[in-house]
Every structure is written in C-alpha cells, then in structure tokens.
Design an enzyme around this catalytic site. Structure first.
Site, mmCIF file in Angstrom:
data_model
loop_
_atom_site.group_PDB
_atom_site.id
_atom_site.type_symbol
_atom_site.label_atom_id
_atom_site.label_comp_id
_atom_site.label_asym_id
_atom_site.label_seq_id
_atom_site.Cartn_x
_atom_site.Cartn_y
_atom_site.Cartn_z
ATOM 1 N N ASP A 253 0.885 -1.153 0.000
ATOM 2 C CA ASP A 253 0.000 0.000 0.000
ATOM 3 C C ASP A 253 0.934 1.215 0.000
ATOM 4 O OD1 ASP A 253 -3.091 0.703 1.792
ATOM 5 O OD2 ASP A 253 -2.048 1.786 0.202
HETATM 6 C C1 GLC Z 1 -4.288 4.436 -0.012
HETATM 7 C C2 GLC Z 1 -5.165 3.258 0.255
HETATM 8 C C3 GLC Z 1 -5.225 2.271 -0.870
HETATM 9 C C4 GLC Z 1 -5.070 3.000 -2.190
HETATM 10 C C5 GLC Z 1 -3.681 3.577 -2.211
HETATM 11 C C6 GLC Z 1 -3.449 4.427 -3.481
HETATM 12 O O1 GLC Z 1 -3.632 4.864 1.142
HETATM 13 O O2 GLC Z 1 -4.970 2.565 1.490
HETATM 14 O O3 GLC Z 1 -6.482 1.593 -0.785
HETATM 15 O O4 GLC Z 1 -5.276 2.122 -3.284
HETATM 16 O O5 GLC Z 1 -3.375 4.360 -1.071
HETATM 17 O O6 GLC Z 1 -4.264 5.554 -3.446
#
Ligand code: GLC
Length: 687
Positions: A253
């Site tokens: 993430d």
């Molecule tokens: C965010 C989220 C994830 C998302 C990623 C990109 O913090 O936790 O679900 O796809 O970053 O935006």
C-alpha cells in the site's frame, strides 16, 4: 552490435540477464506521487490522478504501467490543464451495496464496466476491490468492503475481479491482511490467533485468489502479529503463494520507505508509490551481500510478468471516452439490486407515483453517492433522491424543498485540495422546527426522511452523532412521524449511509425503512424505483446491525473512543503501547457478526446478517444436501415479480444464490456448491 532485445512475453529470462542491478531495483520501486498529484501540480503523466506507476526502461522495451484507484469507480483527475475534454468516471455503488445484492452476476457486470473505463482511460491495473472483513461496524472504510462473512466477501470479490480482468485490465485484492481499522493504520499491530486469521480474515482473500486469479494483491499498511504485512514472508509467500497458488504480483500500500530488503525477501514485489531511496537501498544491500540478487530477481520477474499482460505493453490506444451512459445503466441496475428493505409495515411501500412527498433530511437533496478517500470517484453527476422521485412521477413538497436547498447552499463544507481529490464530509444535518414539519404534513401525501452518514479512509467512526443518531435527528424523526401519523399519512426512512448505524431505538417510529447505502451516481433513481415499486427490493444484509454497539464482542477491542491524531511517526512511537491504537487484540476470536449472534445466549440483533424484505412472498423448499451441494426450489407465492436470495447456513454461511426475477407463481430450482465447513467446532447455535 548485437540487436538490443526488447521485452516480450516469452523472453523474460533474457531480459533478466540484460538488466543492470540499478535497473532491476528501479523495476520494483514505483515512480512516486507524480501521477497521483499531477492534477494539483501539473506534472505531465499519461493519466493525471492515477494513484501510481511503475518505472520504464526504454532501452529494453519495458514500458511504465499505470495503477489507479478505486473500488467504486476509476479515480482520475476529471480535467486536464489546456484540455477541454473531461475525464469523468462512472460512480458505482459502494462495496457494501454490491455485496448486499448477493448477486455475483451483477457484481461481475460492475467489475467489467469499471475495467472497461480503466482500459479506455489508459489504466493497466485497478487498485480494487477493497475487501477487508467488516470486523467492527465503526471501521471508516467499511463502505468499501463487503461483509462480516468471508464467504460472501470472497465470492463478491472474485466476481468483481473476474469482471475487471475480463477487459484485459488487472485487479488488486486489498488490503492483505487484517487491516480492519483506520486508526493508526500505518503502525497498528493486529494481533490475531492463527485459526481465526485463517477462518475469517484470510479466507475471503483465499476464495478470491482461487476463484478469480487476480493479477495483483496489495499488502496492507498495518502489522500482523508484530510483523508488517509488507515484509511478512509467511503471509506473502508461504500462505499466499505456496498454499493458495497465487502467481501474481504483490505491491505495498502507499507507504514511504520501510525495510525494502526485507520486503523483497518476503515476496513483496513492488514498492508503491516509490522513492529513489528505496532503489539506492536495494543496490547497496545487494552489493554489500545483505540481500541476494536472486531474491531481487524473483520480484523483478513478477513485475515483468505483470507488465507483459497489460494494455500499455500491448500497445492499446485508449479512446479516452468510454461509454459512460451504458455504465450508468449498470450502476443503476446494481444499486436497485443492492438496496435492502428493512421495514414495511402494513404494506406502506410501494407508494403510487403521482402523490406529493415531503422530503426531510439533507441527504434527500444532496444524496451521498460514495465514501471518501482513495475510494472517491469524480462522477459526471449524482442523481439525488428528490430528482429521482420527480423523474419517477412524484412531486416534491416545494416549500420544504426550498428550505433545504437554501440551507444546503449556505452550509457547503469548505473545499480543500484534499477534498477535491478524495471527497469530503457532507453538509451537516439541518435542524427542523415544528412549524416546518406541521406545514409539510398538511400539504404532502407522505414523507421521506433521509438519514445520512459519511465516512472514509484515514479515520474510524465514533458513537455519538455517527453510529448513534443525534438528539436533533431523533427529535425531528419523532416529530415528523407524529405530525404525519396524526394526519393519517405514512413516513419512510431512507438510510444513505456507508456503514452500520444504531436502529433499534427508533425503527418503530416510521412505517418503512429502506437501506440505500451509498448507491453511486444513479442513487436517486434507484431509490425512487424501489419506493415506487418499479423495482421489487431484493437486497439482503451483508453485516449484522447490533441493538447496542457494546453487544459486539469486538466493541472493546476497537478504537471507538480514540480522538487522538496519530501520524506516520507518532503512530509508531507515541501510541505504540496504547490499546486499540498501537496494537489491537482480536480477542473476540471467531465471534464476528452472526457467528456471535447465532450462538445460544447471545443478545438479540436489530437486523440480522442476511435479512431483507420483499414486496412479494416466497416459499423455499428444504435443501437436499448431496455430494457437497444443496439443491432447493424457490416459488414466488405473492402477487408481484421478485428475486429471492437463498442461503445455506450451519454454524457459518456455506453457500448462497439468487433467483432470477420470478413472476407470481413461478419457481426456480437452485443447486449451490457448499463452501468449506468451519475449521473449528463452535458453540451451539440458536434454533
Ligand atoms: C491508499 C489506500 C489504498 C489506495 C492507495 C493508493 O492509502 O490505502 O487503498 O489504493 O493508497 O491511493
């Protein structure tokens, strides 16, 4: 000079030989925030607003690929500097509404529409579905997720992934694993017994991996039993790959640099969004013998195996104008299918169009289509409930509508660059006075009272004024019900919410209650079609609605009363020893949702998992259990066409299905494949 080779599907081994160490390291580290922030800072990138990218290596014909959020629709910048063309994306219903359909065919259709929009806007991988188990009703991201039950969650996710990938675009199961709260999400340590982890928090990912072969999986921010999931070899390699046979790519993430070497060794293939320091760390560690180049090569190979599947690699020319009208029809169909009828006393609903309806609640005029955070969508429009009812032939009581629309105009929340990107809170509820209510009850034929709740990524919900109704809301609802009932008129409550709220204390006041969740851009039309009977509601609850929050075994093991402001750093140090913030004990074990409520001695629930009413009646035969299958026949014994969800449950949900639209008197026989029995014998269940 030997011909420079160029990446192909069948020459990855040769490419690996050609790559320098630095090039290898650059392939497992994303290209940073340029893409996500391009709309703010004007960076020139292929798809402004897309969450992230990989890095290209032109000399070897390796393109960069584009990764975009989110589960309720593609999230990219709707406008581009110097370009008159807009890039809106269809706002589909939230995950909790999709799972409320219990209809994997419609979920797959939504996935295919999202996948097509991704393809036509130049995106290679959709960072969706969000599918963490809804362990506790107050998790801020529950709107994106599917259920308290791993079978319903896993099957819904698998259908969604099949839909996206049917368009030649990748999907991404997230957030793997045990990311069941937003509070201190970067550092919180989810402490879960292995049998509970496998049966509940991993089971849905396992089902989705085995039934949809997702191209990618996103390892979550949090720690699991003391180890960051993004560097947990047991989780990312032993379980995911060796036990389940996952052969795709694992990405992080969107974290900053952590222990990049450990992430590679655990089998985390791609560090998103990516920083140069991660590339430097990998090169240093390999040169110093602290990280084997073989371990790095394994991850590089998986990045290349992903790239060669993508539209960018295949030279797809995005049209930049997907069929948003066709996709809006899919969004409407899904919303209609997932709305849940919770109460309908004396056949209050459906209401004949033509009458005048008094619309109470800000959400009637500014209907929430979805939640906030990376799951936000820049939609071309949102049909609110007032518009939907008018399009369905109802008239809306004008004096009341004027009061609300003026209030809404005066109380719009301030926008910021964050809220522009990821959405923000709705307009605060308008206080109602007795005279306004009295006047409306004299002129209108019936009333709709919309209760709205907004929530999103980065924060959990709380009890006061969120899970619980405010005093103003309870007071206003009582007054509206008194006034309209004294006038011999009916009141319908519409719940425009992203997550569970308290219902037991007030549900006897109105004549009907419709759970619309956050139903996407076509929400107003879907709600109107249900209220008018154009569509017979067939949604069922994917999560239990407790009478009292504290009935839930997880209630004390969740940060319901934490109002601190943890940050990426403070979360690690300042809150490290704070229960439910630095670490969360999943002390409730298997007692999540109905697994708890169905146990002998458990308290009553306000609305149980799987509950949902219809405008017709059905008869369901006893299931014939044979060879791991359950066969049963459903007959519509009522007076209007309807669809019926059927579930086979012992101590856990074992199978489910949904009939087609059955005419009165018609029958359909369903044969359902039983899912795995529970690994751990549980207590006796209520008769
Ligand atoms: C965010 C989220 C994830 C998302 C990623 C990109 O913090 O936790 O679900 O796809 O970053 O935006």
């Amino acid at each position: 000079m030997a011909q420079q080779i160029s990446l192909q599907e069948n020459n990855i081994d040769q490419i690996l030989q050609e790559l320098s160490l630095k090039e290898k390291a650059s392939l497992v580290v994303g290209a940073g925030y340029r893409s996500m922030l391009a709309g703010i800072f004007g960076f020139r990138v292929p798809v402004p607003g897309a969450a992230g990218m990989t890095r290209d290596i032109p000399r070897l014909g390796i393109p960069a690929i584009v990764l975009s959020d989110g589960p309720a629709g593609v999230r990219i910048e709707p406008g581009r500097k110097g370009n008159k063309v807009t890039f809106y994306c269809t706002g589909f219903p939230i995950g909790s509404l999709l799972s409320s359909t219990w209809n994997t065919d419609i979920v797959e259709k939504v996935g295919a529409a999202i996948g097509n929009e991704a393809l036509e806007y130049g995106i290679d991988v959709m960072l969706a579905p969000g599918m963490n188990i809804q362990r506790n009703p107050l998790c801020g991201r529950n709107f994106e997720y599917f259920s308290e039950d791993p079978l319903l969650s896993g099957k819904t996710a698998a259908a969604y992934v099949r839909g996206i990938q049917s368009q030649g675009v990748g999907a991404c199961l997230k957030h793997y694993a045990a990311n069941n709260q937003e509070t201190n999400r970067f550092w919180n340590d989810s402490r879960v017994a292995e049998d509970v982890l496998r049966e509940i928090y991993l089971r849905n990912f396992e089902i989705a991996v085995k039934e949809s072969a997702p191209w990618t999986i996103m390892a979550s921010y949090n720690r699991l039993n003391g180890v960051h999931t993004q560097q947990d070899k047991w989780l990312l390699t032993d379980v995911l790959r060796e036990e389940w046979g996952f052969d795709g790519l694992v990405m992080t993430d969107w974290t900053g640099k952590r222990d990049t070497g450990a992430q590679i060794e655990a089998g985390c293939d791609l560090m998103e969004p990516g920083t140069g320091s991660q590339i430097r760390e990998l090169c240093r560690k390999v040169k110093a013998g602290e990280l084997s180049e073989e371990a790095l090569d394994i991850c590089v190979r998986r990045v290349l195996e992903l790239i060669v599947k993508t539209p960018s690699f295949k030279g797809h020319q995005p049209s930049l104008h997907p069929d948003l009208q066709a996709h809006a029809r899919v969004a409407l169909e899904a919303a209609e299918e997932g709305i849940v009828l919770l109460e309908n006393r004396d056949g209050t609903l459906p209401m004949d169009p033509g009458g005048q309806v008094a619309l109470f609640g800000v959400g009637s005029y500014q209907t929430l289509a979805g939640g906030t955070g990376s799951g936000h969508v820049h939609r071309p429009y949102i049909v609110n409930i007032a518009e939907g009812l008018q399009q369905e032939g109802f008239s809306v009581e004008p004096a009341l509508a004027d009061i609300y629309t003026q209030y809404i105009a005066k109380n719009q929340p301030k926008t910021s660059f964050m809220s522009r990107m990821v959405g923000g809170p709705g307009v605060p509820e308008m206080p109602l006075d007795k005279n306004t209510i009295q006047a409306a009850s004299a002129t209108a034929d019936w009333a709709v009272f919309t209760l709205s709740r907004q929530a999103g990524e980065g924060g959990d919900r709380h009890l006061d004024g969120d899970f619980l109704l405010t005093e103003d809301e309870t007071g206003a609802l009582s007054q509206v019900c008194n006034a309209f009932h004294q006038a011999g008129k009916k009141v319908v409550v519409v719940l425009n919410i992203g997550g569970v709220i308290e219902t037991a204390s007030w549900k006897d006041l109105p004549d009907a209650i419709v759970l619309a969740w956050q139903p996407g851009e076509e929400g107003g039309n879907a709600i109107a079609h249900i209220l008018s009977g154009k569509v017979n509601p067939s949604g069922c609850l994917p999560i239990s609605f407790p009478v009292d929050y504290f009935d839930l075994p997880s209630s004390a093991h969740f940060p319901y009363d934490f109002h601190g402001k943890e940050s990426f750093i403070s979360g690690k140090e300042k809150y490290a020893d704070v229960e439910n913030v630095g670490y969360t004990e999943y002390a409730e074990g298997m007692d999540v949702g109905y697994r708890f409520y169905r146990k002998e001695g458990a308290p009553a629930v306000s609305y149980p998992f799987g509950y949902g009413l219809s405008y017709t009646r059905f008869q369901v035969s006893e299931p014939i259990m044979m060879d791991g299958k359950a066969t049963l026949t459903v007959t519509n014994t009522g007076t209007v066409p309807g669809k019926k969800v059927v579930m086979v449950m012992d101590t856990a949900l074992r199978a489910f299905g949904k009939t087609a639209l059955l005419a009165p008197g018609a029958s359909q026989t369903l044969t359902l494949e039983l899912g795995p029995a529970r690994t751990k014998e549980t207590d006796k269940i209520k008769p």
